[in-house]
Design an enzyme around this catalytic site. Structure first.
Site, PDB file in Angstrom:
ATOM      1  N   ASP A  66     -57.689 -37.691 -29.670  1.00 58.83           N
ATOM      2  CA  ASP A  66     -58.443 -37.566 -30.911  1.00 58.83           C
ATOM      3  C   ASP A  66     -59.874 -38.099 -30.763  1.00 58.83           C
ATOM      4  OD1 ASP A  66     -57.984 -36.933 -33.818  1.00 58.83           O
ATOM      5  OD2 ASP A  66     -58.630 -39.011 -34.058  1.00 58.83           O
ATOM      6  N   GLU A 106     -36.408 -30.129 -11.455  1.00 60.28           N
ATOM      7  CA  GLU A 106     -36.832 -29.038 -10.575  1.00 60.28           C
ATOM      8  C   GLU A 106     -38.011 -28.248 -11.131  1.00 60.28           C
ATOM      9  OE1 GLU A 106     -33.381 -25.966 -12.126  1.00 60.28           O
ATOM     10  OE2 GLU A 106     -33.085 -27.222 -10.353  1.00 60.28           O
TER      11      GLU A 106
HETATM   12  C1  GLC Z   1     -59.752 -35.782 -35.573  1.00 62.86           C
HETATM   13  C2  GLC Z   1     -58.509 -35.188 -36.203  1.00 62.86           C
HETATM   14  C3  GLC Z   1     -58.653 -35.245 -37.685  1.00 62.86           C
HETATM   15  C4  GLC Z   1     -58.776 -36.693 -38.097  1.00 62.86           C
HETATM   16  C5  GLC Z   1     -59.925 -37.380 -37.368  1.00 62.86           C
HETATM   17  C6  GLC Z   1     -59.840 -38.868 -37.491  1.00 62.86           C
HETATM   18  O1  GLC Z   1     -60.887 -35.018 -35.809  1.00 62.86           O
HETATM   19  O2  GLC Z   1     -58.279 -33.894 -35.709  1.00 62.86           O
HETATM   20  O3  GLC Z   1     -57.588 -34.638 -38.352  1.00 62.86           O
HETATM   21  O4  GLC Z   1     -58.993 -36.789 -39.476  1.00 62.86           O
HETATM   22  O5  GLC Z   1     -59.910 -37.099 -35.997  1.00 62.86           O
HETATM   23  O6  GLC Z   1     -58.772 -39.362 -36.743  1.00 62.86           O
END
Ligand code: GLC
Length: 577
Positions: free
Chosen positions: A225, A285
């Site tokens: 993220d 595998e």
């Molecule tokens: C990213 C995520 C979003 C979230 C933000 C803060 O952009 O995709 O959904 O609100 O980060 O974590």
């Protein structure tokens, strides 16, 4: 009137992917938003047992892996992107043993599992943040987050001018045990998402340990993220000052700024890559190569050359190609976008990814019907002009067919295989995205793309769960688009996706080399070639109706004609007899 063309292909491939065994270079990965996929216990929110029960659906759809948005313990201030415990599952979604079952079942079905990791910030209910508040200024506990004294005589002004992505100030002032105002902490998103201090060794160690925790449980990788925000510019300079220095007119997510894409982030990912590479899968595998675990960066970074720095050989395996997602629906823009994606990724030996929808953007079946070339809105409200659903779906199918013909990895977002539109008429009272409140109702936010999946038209909540009230309301049109209305129905969007994914896998399109074709004006046309496989031609038409060459044998088409005509907003895959 149809135009004719010679359909000459250029001689040298514009992109030639070295054929490598690594799965992540060419896979199709399906994003499951756990709150909204399947609710197994009728509480209105999706859960892990629900996901496990529907894994055969993903196998039959023909994808290679699933990425699951955060399922960790969380107060859910940002739908789980506010993590209170990175080593546990939120009770809303189930338990750790449910996660183990999910991973095991997915592997039995030959599906890989990617989990979402949120390293920029935790929840304010994380033990470390609670400890930081209790320990007070100057303590080692505070050092793990971004606490600063305020400006002004009594520290009453925030430490700098940064704004939060969801709206409002990026700083919140805390009070001490007696209720007196005290230091401020940074949150690039919601106040309930305090940013970690990535200059702190304990934070770095903690995340290496979290990576190992999930790798030990058998996950195949991570979606990371806001990967471009962990390190902030030294001294936390004002954004406006920084923007001026860098010659930037505006300050937002991806155009620079002291909180985005700082050079210091890369050493963090080099350390992570070492951890991933140290996992040589054993006793399975399916896994025959080292370095099988992969990580993908969510980094809204421009231009593509800057983004490519994240996928150098010792960093991420992949990064989402948001430039492609944001490219206007025009032949010249798409050709340029595809070409520059390959050029920048090829330069560092990384695969390109393709993505059109996710849980943060207006679904492409709706987005592509918006006026072409205008900025992407953050949600659509009932009072806004309503996009033409038929046009949106027609373009979305053409766009997905273009995406899935391209060499590289592809990401799909749950429900796009049903042609689901955005919920554009949701009642404002139902909105849950913090953006709606934080932007003081100027931005609808992302709820419209997060609405629970319709599985069965005539069941409560269209088969999402046994309860009548899913956490977000579903629009009526989702009934006719439910899985049971499309399953086995020729011409349905679901069967169209299954057909494309079958062909993509059988023909190994993800591993191909791309050669541009001089097709008719206003088309994007290319050949995807792979050793030992027939050349696959792909054309998307943005102009007036045109025709395929006489020797074309149609493999896939995004409309339902059965001749050689290619109308506007249609993609066709074909071979040459
Ligand atoms: C990213 C995520 C979003 C979230 C933000 C803060 O952009 O995709 O959904 O609100 O980060 O974590």
């Amino acid at each position: 009137m149809s135009q004719t063309t010679t359909w000459n292909s250029q001689s040298a491939p514009a992109h030639d992917q070295t054929p490598e065994a690594e799965w992540w270079r060419s896979s199709t990965i399906y994003q499951v938003y756990p709150r909204s996929w399947v609710d197994s216990n009728g509480d209105g929110v999706g859960d892990l047992p629900g996901i496990t029960s529907k894994l055969p659906y993903l196998r039959d759809l023909g994808v290679d892996a699933l990425w699951i948005s955060p399922f960790y313990r969380s107060p859910m201030a940002d739908a789980g992107y506010d993590v209170a415990d990175y080593r546990d599952i939120d009770p809303l979604f189930g338990s750790l043993s449910d996660a183990d079952d999910l991973i095991a079942r997915a592997h039995e079905l030959d599906l890989r599992v990617i989990v979402d990791l949120v390293p920029n910030h935790s929840s304010d209910e994380h033990e470390w943040f609670k400890a930081a508040l209790a320990a007070g200024p100057g303590s080692p506990e505070r050092e793990r987050y971004m606490f600063r004294d305020g400006k002004g005589e009594n520290g009453e002004e925030p430490p700098n001018d940064w704004k939060a992505i969801f709206g409002g100030n990026a700083w919140t002032r805390v009070t001490d045990a007696d209720g007196n105002p005290e230091q401020w902490y940074l949150h690039l998103f919601d106040p309930k998402q305090p940013d970690f201090n990535w200059n702190n060794e304990a934070v770095r160690e903690e995340f290496l340990s979290i990576l190992r925790f999930w790798l030990d449980r058998g996950v195949d990788g991570f979606r990371v993220d806001v990967a471009h925000s962990l390190v902030k510019a030294d001294g936390l300079p004002d954004h406006s000052a920084h923007a001026k220095m860098a010659g930037l007119s505006d300050a937002n997510h991806d155009n620079g700024g002291p909180m985005w894409d700082q050079d210091g982030v890369h050493e963090i990912y080099r350390a992570w890559r070492e951890v991933l590479d140290s996992y040589n899968p054993v006793d399975d595998e399916r896994y025959d190569s080292a370095g099988d675990r992969a990580m993908c960066a969510e980094a809204w970074v421009n231009p593509p050359e800057r983004l490519a720095r994240y996928v150098r050989p010792d960093e991420f395996h992949q990064a989402f190609n948001f430039a492609f997602l944001e490219t206007p629906w025009r032949a010249s823009d798409l050709r340029e976008s595809i070409a520059s994606s390959y050029a920048s990724n090829d330069a560092v030996g990384a695969p390109t990814t393709w993505v059109l929808s996710n849980h943060d953007v207006v679904r492409h079946a709706t987005r592509l019907a918006l006026p072409i070339g205008e900025p992407r809105p953050n949600g659509i409200r009932a009072e806004d002009p309503q996009p033409d659903a038929a046009l949106g779906l027609c373009r979305a199918k053409a766009a997905t067919a273009l995406e899935l013909a391209l060499p590289g990895g592809a990401y799909l977002y749950q429900g796009e295989e049903l042609g689901l539109p955005e919920h554009t008429t949701m009642a404002d009272e139902a909105r849950q995205d913090p953006t709606w409140e934080r932007s003081e109702h100027t931005e609808a936010g992302r709820d419209g793309c997060r609405v629970p999946m319709p599985w069965a038209k005539d069941a409560p909540s269209f088969g999402f769960g046994s309860g009548d009230a899913p956490w977000l309301p579903q629009p009526d049109v989702y009934g006719d688009l439910a899985v049971d209305q499309q399953d086995g129905v020729p011409g349905s969007t679901l069967e169209f996706y299954r057909h494309m994914l079958r062909e993509r896998r059988a023909r190994r399109l993800g591993e191909g080399a791309l050669t541009w074709v001089e097709g008719p004006a206003d088309t994007v046309a290319f050949v995807n070639s792979r050793d030992g496989h027939e050349d696959l031609w792909c054309v998307t038409n943005f102009g007036g109706a045109t025709t395929l060459p006489d020797d074309a044998v149609v493999v896939v088409r995004s409309d339902e004609r059965d001749d050689l005509t290619v109308p506007t907003d249609v993609t066709v895959w074909f071979t040459r007899a």
